[in-house]
Scaffold this motif. Sequence first.
Motif, PDB file in Angstrom:
ATOM      1  N   GLU A 103       0.829  -1.211   0.000  1.00 29.67           N
ATOM      2  CA  GLU A 103       0.000   0.000   0.000  1.00 29.67           C
ATOM      3  C   GLU A 103       0.862   1.258   0.000  1.00 29.67           C
ATOM      4  N   GLU A 104       1.827   1.315   0.925  1.00 29.87           N
ATOM      5  CA  GLU A 104       2.682   2.493   1.014  1.00 29.87           C
ATOM      6  C   GLU A 104       3.542   2.647  -0.230  1.00 29.87           C
ATOM      7  N   GLY A 105       4.068   1.510  -0.738  1.00 28.85           N
ATOM      8  CA  GLY A 105       4.886   1.577  -1.950  1.00 28.85           C
ATOM      9  C   GLY A 105       4.100   2.077  -3.139  1.00 28.85           C
ATOM     10  N   SER A 106       2.861   1.620  -3.291  1.00 32.30           N
ATOM     11  CA  SER A 106       2.030   2.062  -4.414  1.00 32.30           C
ATOM     12  C   SER A 106       1.770   3.559  -4.343  1.00 32.30           C
ATOM     13  N   ILE A 107       1.514   4.059  -3.137  1.00 34.53           N
ATOM     14  CA  ILE A 107       1.256   5.496  -2.968  1.00 34.53           C
ATOM     15  C   ILE A 107       2.507   6.299  -3.295  1.00 34.53           C
ATOM     16  N   GLU A 108       3.663   5.848  -2.802  1.00 32.17           N
ATOM     17  CA  GLU A 108       4.910   6.580  -3.039  1.00 32.17           C
ATOM     18  C   GLU A 108       5.311   6.543  -4.509  1.00 32.17           C
ATOM     19  N   ILE A 109       5.103   5.401  -5.170  1.00 27.43           N
ATOM     20  CA  ILE A 109       5.402   5.316  -6.600  1.00 27.43           C
ATOM     21  C   ILE A 109       4.516   6.282  -7.379  1.00 27.43           C
ATOM     22  N   SER A 110       3.241   6.318  -7.045  1.00 21.89           N
ATOM     23  CA  SER A 110       2.309   7.197  -7.755  1.00 21.89           C
ATOM     24  C   SER A 110       2.631   8.672  -7.532  1.00 21.89           C
ATOM     25  N   ALA A 111       3.249   8.985  -6.385  1.00 21.03           N
ATOM     26  CA  ALA A 111       3.552  10.380  -6.061  1.00 21.03           C
ATOM     27  C   ALA A 111       4.906  10.830  -6.589  1.00 21.03           C
ATOM     28  N   ALA A 112       5.696   9.927  -7.145  1.00 24.98           N
ATOM     29  CA  ALA A 112       7.035  10.290  -7.639  1.00 24.98           C
ATOM     30  C   ALA A 112       6.911  11.318  -8.767  1.00 24.98           C
ATOM     31  N   PRO A 113       7.716  12.405  -8.720  1.00 25.96           N
ATOM     32  CA  PRO A 113       7.547  13.487  -9.696  1.00 25.96           C
ATOM     33  C   PRO A 113       8.204  13.235 -11.043  1.00 25.96           C
ATOM     34  N   GLU A 114       9.175  12.323 -11.123  1.00 27.31           N
ATOM     35  CA  GLU A 114       9.860  12.095 -12.401  1.00 27.31           C
ATOM     36  C   GLU A 114      10.363  10.654 -12.468  1.00 27.31           C
ATOM     37  N   PRO A 115      10.663  10.150 -13.673  1.00 26.99           N
ATOM     38  CA  PRO A 115      10.935   8.724 -13.857  1.00 26.99           C
ATOM     39  C   PRO A 115      12.045   8.152 -12.985  1.00 26.99           C
ATOM     40  N   ALA A 116      13.172   8.863 -12.850  1.00 30.15           N
ATOM     41  CA  ALA A 116      14.290   8.321 -12.075  1.00 30.15           C
ATOM     42  C   ALA A 116      13.888   8.083 -10.623  1.00 30.15           C
ATOM     43  N   GLU A 117      13.181   9.046 -10.036  1.00 32.72           N
ATOM     44  CA  GLU A 117      12.739   8.888  -8.649  1.00 32.72           C
ATOM     45  C   GLU A 117      11.679   7.797  -8.541  1.00 32.72           C
ATOM     46  N   LEU A 118      10.827   7.678  -9.555  1.00 32.00           N
ATOM     47  CA  LEU A 118       9.816   6.626  -9.553  1.00 32.00           C
ATOM     48  C   LEU A 118      10.464   5.246  -9.521  1.00 32.00           C
ATOM     49  N   VAL A 119      11.480   5.042 -10.350  1.00 31.55           N
ATOM     50  CA  VAL A 119      12.154   3.744 -10.398  1.00 31.55           C
ATOM     51  C   VAL A 119      12.827   3.445  -9.066  1.00 31.55           C
ATOM     52  N   GLU A 120      13.533   4.434  -8.496  1.00 31.82           N
ATOM     53  CA  GLU A 120      14.189   4.228  -7.204  1.00 31.82           C
ATOM     54  C   GLU A 120      13.175   3.883  -6.117  1.00 31.82           C
ATOM     55  N   THR A 121      12.056   4.583  -6.121  1.00 27.74           N
ATOM     56  CA  THR A 121      11.007   4.321  -5.132  1.00 27.74           C
ATOM     57  C   THR A 121      10.440   2.914  -5.298  1.00 27.74           C
ATOM     58  N   GLY A 122      10.218   2.508  -6.547  1.00 27.09           N
ATOM     59  CA  GLY A 122       9.673   1.178  -6.798  1.00 27.09           C
ATOM     60  C   GLY A 122      10.612   0.062  -6.375  1.00 27.09           C
ATOM     61  N   VAL A 123      11.903   0.203  -6.694  1.00 25.63           N
ATOM     62  CA  VAL A 123      12.884  -0.821  -6.321  1.00 25.63           C
ATOM     63  C   VAL A 123      13.030  -0.896  -4.803  1.00 25.63           C
ATOM     64  N   GLU A 124      12.997   0.251  -4.140  1.00 24.68           N
ATOM     65  CA  GLU A 124      13.086   0.254  -2.677  1.00 24.68           C
ATOM     66  C   GLU A 124      11.878  -0.435  -2.054  1.00 24.68           C
ATOM     67  N   ALA A 125      10.701  -0.227  -2.630  1.00 23.13           N
ATOM     68  CA  ALA A 125       9.493  -0.888  -2.120  1.00 23.13           C
ATOM     69  C   ALA A 125       9.586  -2.399  -2.291  1.00 23.13           C
ATOM     70  N   VAL A 126      10.105  -2.854  -3.425  1.00 19.12           N
ATOM     71  CA  VAL A 126      10.292  -4.297  -3.638  1.00 19.12           C
ATOM     72  C   VAL A 126      11.268  -4.856  -2.610  1.00 19.12           C
ATOM     73  N   ALA A 127      12.332  -4.107  -2.322  1.00 20.79           N
ATOM     74  CA  ALA A 127      13.304  -4.559  -1.324  1.00 20.79           C
ATOM     75  C   ALA A 127      12.658  -4.699   0.050  1.00 20.79           C
ATOM     76  N   LYS A 128      11.752  -3.787   0.390  1.00 20.67           N
ATOM     77  CA  LYS A 128      11.095  -3.826   1.693  1.00 20.67           C
ATOM     78  C   LYS A 128      10.159  -5.023   1.836  1.00 20.67           C
ATOM     79  N   LEU A 129       9.740  -5.615   0.734  1.00 21.23           N
ATOM     80  CA  LEU A 129       8.902  -6.812   0.828  1.00 21.23           C
ATOM     81  C   LEU A 129       9.638  -7.953   1.512  1.00 21.23           C
ATOM     82  N   GLY A 130      10.968  -7.968   1.398  1.00 20.97           N
ATOM     83  CA  GLY A 130      11.765  -8.973   2.080  1.00 20.97           C
ATOM     84  C   GLY A 130      11.827 -10.320   1.390  1.00 20.97           C
ATOM     85  N   VAL A 131      11.415 -10.389   0.127  1.00 20.01           N
ATOM     86  CA  VAL A 131      11.444 -11.682  -0.558  1.00 20.01           C
ATOM     87  C   VAL A 131      12.785 -11.940  -1.236  1.00 20.01           C
ATOM     88  N   ALA A 132      13.579 -10.859  -1.479  1.00 22.02           N
ATOM     89  CA  ALA A 132      14.861 -11.032  -2.164  1.00 22.02           C
ATOM     90  C   ALA A 132      15.824  -9.925  -1.734  1.00 22.02           C
TER      91      ALA A 132
END
Length: 450
Positions: A103-132
């Motif tokens: 939920e938090e990752g989806s909100i932060e990704i949607s709020a990212a102002p430009e592509p580079a920050e969006l990608v960084e936010t998305g990868v960080e959210a995947v890392a927080k899932l703890g699966v890899a």
Amino acid sequence: MVIWGYGSRELGATQTLGLFGFIPLLPWVWRDGQRSLLWLAPLYLTYMGTLFTFRNREIEAVFMPHGVLPSLSALILLVLWRQRELSQQLQMQETLRQMQVLEEGSIEISAAPEPAELVETGVEAVAKLGVAPHIAFVRFREGKPVVISARGDLRRYQGRKLPRQQLSMRATLTDSFSLGSYLEGVPESAKWSSAAVPVSARQGRSLGVLILARDGARPFQSDEKALATSLARVMGAQLGQMEALQQLQAAYDGTLLALGVALEYRDHDTQGHTQRVANWAERLASKIGLDYRDREYLRWGAYLHDIGKLGVPDRILLKEEQLTAEEWRLMRMHVQIGYEMLCKVPFLPRETLEVVRYHHESWDGHGYLEGLRGEGIPLLARIFAVVDTFDALCFPRPYKKAWPAERILDELEHQRGRKLDPTLVDTFLELNPLSELSLEVSEGEAPPVK
């Protein structure tokens, strides 16, 4: 008290303690589950052994198998039951945590102002899932996979191509990829389990792939990949939309620049002026801390600031002598003509139109057409007035030659607080603009800038 297995023989206090001595241990079993066996079982066996050693000699040898073993078995069964319950609680807590991350990752990704920050936010959210622990977002560039963002042992490849990758003709032609051995050049990958999650735009256009990897032979389960896929879909939808919008805005930018440059083909003495003032305006806006959106609106205004001169006759626009009062009145109308022309362009914002309409207003209120003064003049128009004046001084016009550097600085100081916003003049000079120009220097006298 008569206990099963002892016939009719009554047990004394020692035997009772032996049979029911596990009861005080139950709180620890309830709290720790299976971990409690590491110390509870030895403790309980020691306790029972002590009782047996110092038992009443009348107690038969059946005390241990009939008394101790059932008690110990009951204790172990309780431990296992409690451990199952604790495992379910932990699994539920982890599931709730991952749902919160989604939920938090989806909100932060949607709020990212430009592509580079969006990608960084998305990868960080995947890392927080703890699966890899090892994660990379890969896009194809010229047929080669390039790591855009990464975590774990893949971070050292960020901004680089993955090693030992063969050129993919399909990737070259379609900017897409086939999920395969893209980790073959990473030495550690021989000991990893890996998975790939595609990242696609809403129309199905491939944008890249998320690589997940972890140590050991532990293949990723479907529920783990489903979690990463959820975030990948949000990333793909937002990134695709953002890139499509950037392409559209780039088309706007090119179209507006072309309109501004078109005027220069009519007035050869101002060729290059449009691009120069747009660049300087954006740098001054950045210097004072304007955001990307305002800088874009200012740049569009710089492209179009003199578009109204298309409505000014050549005999006035290209006249080298002093303009008559009537000619000057017609020349000044170019700001109103330009404003009225551009009001019909639906995507142009108010801020851009204000640059076109008010860039000849003066700080002291003696400008045109409306006689605005001070901060009553829109900020973007004040910024543009500084750079427009500077460029007019530096390059020749039909009514003047290019001025030398020292005189340009004197004129800017003279116009400070008169025609131009004094604070913006000071900030612009901090950029040291004269050091970057190859001036057409003329020591001859020239009339003041109009």
